[in-house]
Enzyme design. Structure first.
Site, PDB file in Angstrom:
ATOM      1  N   LYS A  18       1.037  -1.263  -0.103  1.00 16.47           N
ATOM      2  CA  LYS A  18      -0.033  -0.190  -0.055  1.00 16.47           C
ATOM      3  C   LYS A  18       1.001   1.162  -0.079  1.00 16.47           C
ATOM      4  O   LYS A  18       1.915   1.291   0.459  1.00 16.47           O
ATOM      5  CB  LYS A  18      -0.948   0.022   1.416  1.00 16.47           C
ATOM      6  CG  LYS A  18      -0.271   0.083   2.697  1.00 16.47           C
ATOM      7  CD  LYS A  18       0.130   1.659   3.212  1.00 16.47           C
ATOM      8  CE  LYS A  18       0.877   1.461   4.296  1.00 16.47           C
ATOM      9  NZ  LYS A  18       1.442   2.722   4.843  1.00 16.47           N
ATOM     10  N   ASP A  66      -2.653  -2.188  10.400  1.00 18.49           N
ATOM     11  CA  ASP A  66      -2.695  -2.129   8.648  1.00 18.49           C
ATOM     12  C   ASP A  66      -3.374  -3.401   8.227  1.00 18.49           C
ATOM     13  O   ASP A  66      -3.715  -3.318   6.971  1.00 18.49           O
ATOM     14  CB  ASP A  66      -1.502  -1.950   8.112  1.00 18.49           C
ATOM     15  CG  ASP A  66      -0.781  -0.565   8.414  1.00 18.49           C
ATOM     16  OD1 ASP A  66      -1.642   0.448   8.876  1.00 18.49           O
ATOM     17  OD2 ASP A  66       0.352  -0.335   8.080  1.00 18.49           O
TER      18      ASP A  66
HETATM   19  P1  ATP Z   1       4.118  -0.481   7.935  1.00 23.75           P
HETATM   20  O1  ATP Z   1       3.872   0.167   6.440  1.00 23.75           O
HETATM   21  O2  ATP Z   1       2.699  -1.329   8.123  1.00 23.75           O
HETATM   22  O3  ATP Z   1       4.842   0.080   9.073  1.00 23.75           O
HETATM   23  P2  ATP Z   1       6.587  -1.361   7.003  1.00 23.75           P
HETATM   24  O4  ATP Z   1       6.725  -1.551   5.521  1.00 23.75           O
HETATM   25  O5  ATP Z   1       7.002  -0.232   7.438  1.00 23.75           O
HETATM   26  O6  ATP Z   1       5.069  -1.848   7.557  1.00 23.75           O
HETATM   27  P3  ATP Z   1       7.493  -4.349   7.322  1.00 23.75           P
HETATM   28  O7  ATP Z   1       8.068  -4.635   5.845  1.00 23.75           O
HETATM   29  O8  ATP Z   1       5.996  -4.609   7.728  1.00 23.75           O
HETATM   30  O9  ATP Z   1       7.361  -2.735   7.753  1.00 23.75           O
HETATM   31  O10 ATP Z   1       8.324  -4.686   8.280  1.00 23.75           O
HETATM   32  C1  ATP Z   1       8.601  -4.335   9.608  1.00 23.75           C
HETATM   33  C2  ATP Z   1       9.286  -5.481  10.469  1.00 23.75           C
HETATM   34  O11 ATP Z   1       8.548  -6.505  10.646  1.00 23.75           O
HETATM   35  C3  ATP Z   1      10.580  -5.711   9.978  1.00 23.75           C
HETATM   36  O12 ATP Z   1      11.778  -5.451  11.080  1.00 23.75           O
HETATM   37  C4  ATP Z   1      10.601  -7.209   9.687  1.00 23.75           C
HETATM   38  O13 ATP Z   1      11.786  -8.109  10.216  1.00 23.75           O
HETATM   39  C5  ATP Z   1       9.337  -7.848  10.507  1.00 23.75           C
HETATM   40  N1  ATP Z   1       8.806  -8.685   9.726  1.00 23.75           N
HETATM   41  C6  ATP Z   1       8.286  -9.737  10.477  1.00 23.75           C
HETATM   42  N2  ATP Z   1       7.505 -10.506   9.463  1.00 23.75           N
HETATM   43  C7  ATP Z   1       7.452  -9.898   8.205  1.00 23.75           C
HETATM   44  C8  ATP Z   1       7.184 -10.283   6.886  1.00 23.75           C
HETATM   45  N3  ATP Z   1       6.519 -11.354   6.482  1.00 23.75           N
HETATM   46  N4  ATP Z   1       7.715  -9.346   5.960  1.00 23.75           N
HETATM   47  C9  ATP Z   1       8.233  -8.169   6.263  1.00 23.75           C
HETATM   48  N5  ATP Z   1       8.713  -8.016   7.452  1.00 23.75           N
HETATM   49  C10 ATP Z   1       8.363  -8.682   8.497  1.00 23.75           C
END
Ligand code: ATP
Length: 310
Positions: free
Chosen positions: A11, A137
């Site tokens: 997203k 989210d």
């Molecule tokens: P958001 O926009 O919801 O804040 P994000 O893109 O900033 O998400 P994610 O990519 O979800 O962040 O990753 C955040 C943390 O979650 C990372 O430190 C990662 O190690 C952990 N994590 C756990 N499971 C997953 C997964 N399936 N995919 C990605 N990261 C994961």
């Protein structure tokens, strides 16, 4: 059915506003979220032995309870009272910790996939309720499309789908902690709140330029103060002909909206060459409603041409 393969899409935020802070430390948000076509692939297979096994194409990604998709499977089996055995394989394409809900979307796909695989027939609302236990989210990642998200992000109102638009995502090699960004945000010092209503109006009018002109994210100030290169990326997006550019979520991904696929590809090439950034993606907005309409139109076309229905 013994196995299933799903797309967990990323997203972007068209707006992100923080309108309050609760006693428990959670922030009250008002944001317009938009699904894009960049996706992780989640393959789930039933196994003879019970338990959850998970692997991913990145060795550094957790494969136990620390992985949100693993926790989604645990929660599903708990709720359904099933002593299931599955193997999950995640092929990650969405940059991690990038403000693109990469983890949340893997959790959402896991819940949707297990619901189909075990024929539990949970409604979308029930799955969203379960998703909320995993992260704010996750409900949006189950619903997808164009939504106004309020509360901590879980109160969703469907909006007029954003017209099909080309999007370039640039994830600089910077890790941003969402928790640190929110901690450094002083609610009383927000200089400019997004004009959420104007963007909703622009969506209703189908006016992508108006959306691009009014996109705004209050977290940019905090993240840009820590990483000024994000501002430079935004400026360069505009120089590359973007209709508008903004940071997604708490960062560090910056995205630009483009009129044509060619303009988007040209800009992507520029960021790869001149900023030496590896994680650059050309994609489009995604809407389940628009996709359904498109699928129906294609099916009607096939029938008219005398194709067999199967
Ligand atoms: P958001 O926009 O919801 O804040 P994000 O893109 O900033 O998400 P994610 O990519 O979800 O962040 O990753 C955040 C943390 O979650 C990372 O430190 C990662 O190690 C952990 N994590 C756990 N499971 C997953 C997964 N399936 N995919 C990605 N990261 C994961």
């Amino acid at each position: 059915m013994n196995s299933i393969i799903l797309k967990g899409r990323a997203k972007i935020n068209l707006t992100l506003d923080v309108v309050g802070k609760r006693e428990n430390g959670y922030h009250d948000l008002e944001m317009i979220m938009q699904t894009v076509n960049l996706y992780d692939t989640i393959y789930i297979r039933k196994t003879k032995v019970s338990g959850i096994r998970l692997k991913a194409n990145y060795s550094w990604l957790p494969t136990n309870e620390k992985n949100i998709a693993y926790r989604a499977a645990q929660l599903f089996f708990e709720e359904a009272g099933i002593d299931g055995g599955i193997a999950i394989e995640i092929t990650k394409r969405i940059p991690v910790a990038a403000g693109l809900a990469g983890g949340s979307t893997d959790a959402a796909a896991t819940l949707i996939g297990l619901n189909r695989l075990y024929e539990t027939n949970y409604s979308r609302e029930k799955l969203m309720e379960m998703g909320l236990k995993l992260g704010a989210d996750v409900p949006f990642c189950i619903a997808r499309g164009t939504m106004l998200a309020e509360g901590i992000g879980e109160e969703l109102t469907p909006l007029t789908p954003m017209p099909h638009t080309h999007v370039v995502l640039v994830k600089p090699p910077i890790s941003v902690s969402t928790a640190v960004v929110y901690k450094n945000l002083d609610l009383n010092c927000i200089k400019k709140h997004p004009e959420t209503k104007t963007v909703i109006e622009a969506l209703e009018e189908g006016n992508v330029q108006k959306i691009a002109d009014h996109m705004s994210n209050v977290l940019e100030e905090v993240t840009i103060a820590m990483h000024p290169e994000i501002e430079k990326l935004k400026q360069d997006f505009m120089k590359q002909g973007a209709m508008g550019a903004m940071m997604s979520g708490s960062g560090s991904t910056v995205f630009g909206l483009f009129n044509t696929r060619e303009a988007a590809s040209r800009a992507a090439k520029y960021f790869k060459m001149h900023h030496n950034i590896r994680e650059v993606y050309v994609t489009t907005t995604y809407s389940p409603i628009l996709k359904n309409r498109e699928d129906k139109r294609q099916r009607r076309g096939l029938r008219r041409r005398g194709a067999k229905r199967c």
